[in-house]
Design an enzyme around this catalytic site. Structure first.
Site, PDB file in Angstrom:
ATOM      1  N   SER A  46       0.814  -1.212   0.000  1.00 21.52           N
ATOM      2  CA  SER A  46       0.000   0.000   0.000  1.00 21.52           C
ATOM      3  C   SER A  46       0.848   1.262   0.000  1.00 21.52           C
ATOM      4  O   SER A  46       0.472   2.272  -0.588  1.00 21.52           O
ATOM      5  CB  SER A  46      -0.920  -0.004   1.226  1.00 21.52           C
ATOM      6  OG  SER A  46      -1.846  -1.068   1.157  1.00 21.52           O
ATOM      7  N   GLU A  91      -4.373  -2.133  -5.953  1.00 22.62           N
ATOM      8  CA  GLU A  91      -4.470  -0.748  -6.432  1.00 22.62           C
ATOM      9  C   GLU A  91      -4.913   0.205  -5.323  1.00 22.62           C
ATOM     10  O   GLU A  91      -5.641   1.167  -5.551  1.00 22.62           O
ATOM     11  CB  GLU A  91      -5.391  -0.647  -7.654  1.00 22.62           C
ATOM     12  CG  GLU A  91      -4.817  -1.358  -8.868  1.00 22.62           C
ATOM     13  CD  GLU A  91      -5.604  -1.140 -10.133  1.00 22.62           C
ATOM     14  OE1 GLU A  91      -6.065  -0.004 -10.348  1.00 22.62           O
ATOM     15  OE2 GLU A  91      -5.751  -2.100 -10.908  1.00 22.62           O
TER      16      GLU A  91
END
Length: 386
Positions: A128, A357
């Site tokens: 992340s 994502e």
């Protein structure tokens, strides 16, 4: 059209795409091997002209078109949707930041379904927090580097024909990252498959002094973080569209099952608890769809707040899909958990989009950051406070 209603031509195109997906792409997906690149499926996406829509006239697609494409595919065949999306994710940096030589070499191959792409950003210690990546690009003479380190959780790895690889060429943080286009046959490049819950291929890429040159750079040296973020800003609303497509498929299955399954002396649909559950599912799906379309339309018109809108769309749509698929399984009961059932498949597929994502928590942090930034900026024309 507006962000809140599709025109008749768009509705008809989506219906034709769903029919083509069910008739041609789904059988190819069913013959594929779990965890491996399905090259016949990728080739069929090229033959149908769907991959070419990822970069019309050599440019980036309209975000709304990308969302409609991914949502329609996902309703009928998640494998086809994912294969297309991964081609776009890996090739988009070439479209947006590549040289003429890079574009001429790879984009026709991707569009035809002959070359499989990968987007190599995540690492064992940098998922992340993309700016924390550590894959080293050590100088090896003017305009030359050698890559050393590992990428992990990379879709299509290690079978892709090329990868967009993000490596550290400068100081810590986002400003010291460079994007490279790395063909799979480069010396020192290897990797292995990872046995994951998701049915599409995921693996590692290992770089052992892999050579790259200035001709492989996408964009500018030390400008790779921007390359990654531009790609993700385009694709995040369409991740939401993928989730909406899965949620719609689960909702349709639940409605059909409730109308035919009998229990307690009548069809399930006559039970108020089931009817209310279906109503809640449908309302959440439509809410997510509208937010996805609105974010895509904002991207297409160049709105300044696209980062916030894209994060909201991905957040709501992926969380909604998880809820709707789970509720559909509950309505079906044990039969939905049999291997090969649509909902068993969706139950495995729906989990990953809440992570990749930008995980759900990252999207919330991004939204909050944008809220604080907007609140701190005085309205246009406002008099300064004492």
């Amino acid at each position: 059209m507006t962000a809140f209603a599709l025109g008749p031509e768009q509705e008809e195109w989506c219906a034709r795409l769903r029919a083509d997906t069910a008739g041609r792409l789904r059988p190819l997906a069913e013959r594929g091997e779990l965890g491996r690149v399905n090259r016949p499926l990728v080739a069929a996406l090229g033959e149908l002209g769907l991959l070419r829509r990822l970069f019309p006239d050599g440019g980036s697609p309209r975000a709304l078109d990308l969302c409609l494409l991914r949502e329609s595919l996902a309703q009928e065949c998640t494998e086809a949707e994912t294969a297309l999306a991964l081609q776009g994710l890996g090739a988009c940096p070439i479209v947006q930041s590549g040289t003429a030589e890079q574009r001429d070499r790879w984009l026709p191959e991707v569009a035809a379904g002959r070359a499989v792409a990968a987007f190599a950003l995540s690492e064992p210690g940098a998922g992340s927090d993309a700016a924390a990546l550590a894959l080293a690009a050590a100088p090896d003479g003017p305009g030359r580097w050698r890559l050393s380190g590992e990428k992990c959780w990379i879709s299509n790895a290690p079978e892709a024909d090329f990868a967009t690889v993000f490596a550290r060429t400068g100081a810590d943080g986002p400003r010291g990252i460079t994007a490279f286009l790395v063909p799979a046959d480069r010396p020192g490049l290897g990797g292995q498959r990872l046995d994951m819950l998701s049915p599409h291929p995921i693996g590692t890429l290992v770089f052992d002094g892999t050579p790259v040159t200035a001709a492989d750079v996408l964009g500018e040296v030390d400008g790779g973080f921007g390359v990654a973020m531009r790609t993700l800003n385009l694709f995040r609303p369409s991740v939401g569209a993928f989730a909406v497509g899965m949620a719609q498929a689960a909702l349709d299955a639940a409605v059909a099952h409730a109308g035919t399954r009998t229990a307690f002396g009548g069809p399930l649909k006559d039970l108020q608890s089931v009817g209310h559950q279906l109503a809640e599912m449908a309302t959440r799906v439509e809410s997510a769809r509208l937010l996805v379309y609105a974010a895509a339309a904002a991207y297409d018109r160049g709105a300044p707040d696209i980062a916030r809108r894209a994060a909201m769309a991905k957040l709501l749509a992926t969380e909604t899909a998880q809820y709707v698929v789970d509720a559909a399984v509950q309505i079906h009961g044990a039969r939905a958990l049999r291997r090969g059932h649509l909902l068993e498949h969706l139950y495995r597929e729906v989990r990953a989009p809440r992570i990749y994502e930008g995980a759900t928590e990252v999207q919330r942090s991004l939204i909050a950051k944008e809220l604080y930034r907007t609140a701190a900026r005085p309205p246009a024309g406002a008099a300064p406070r004492d």
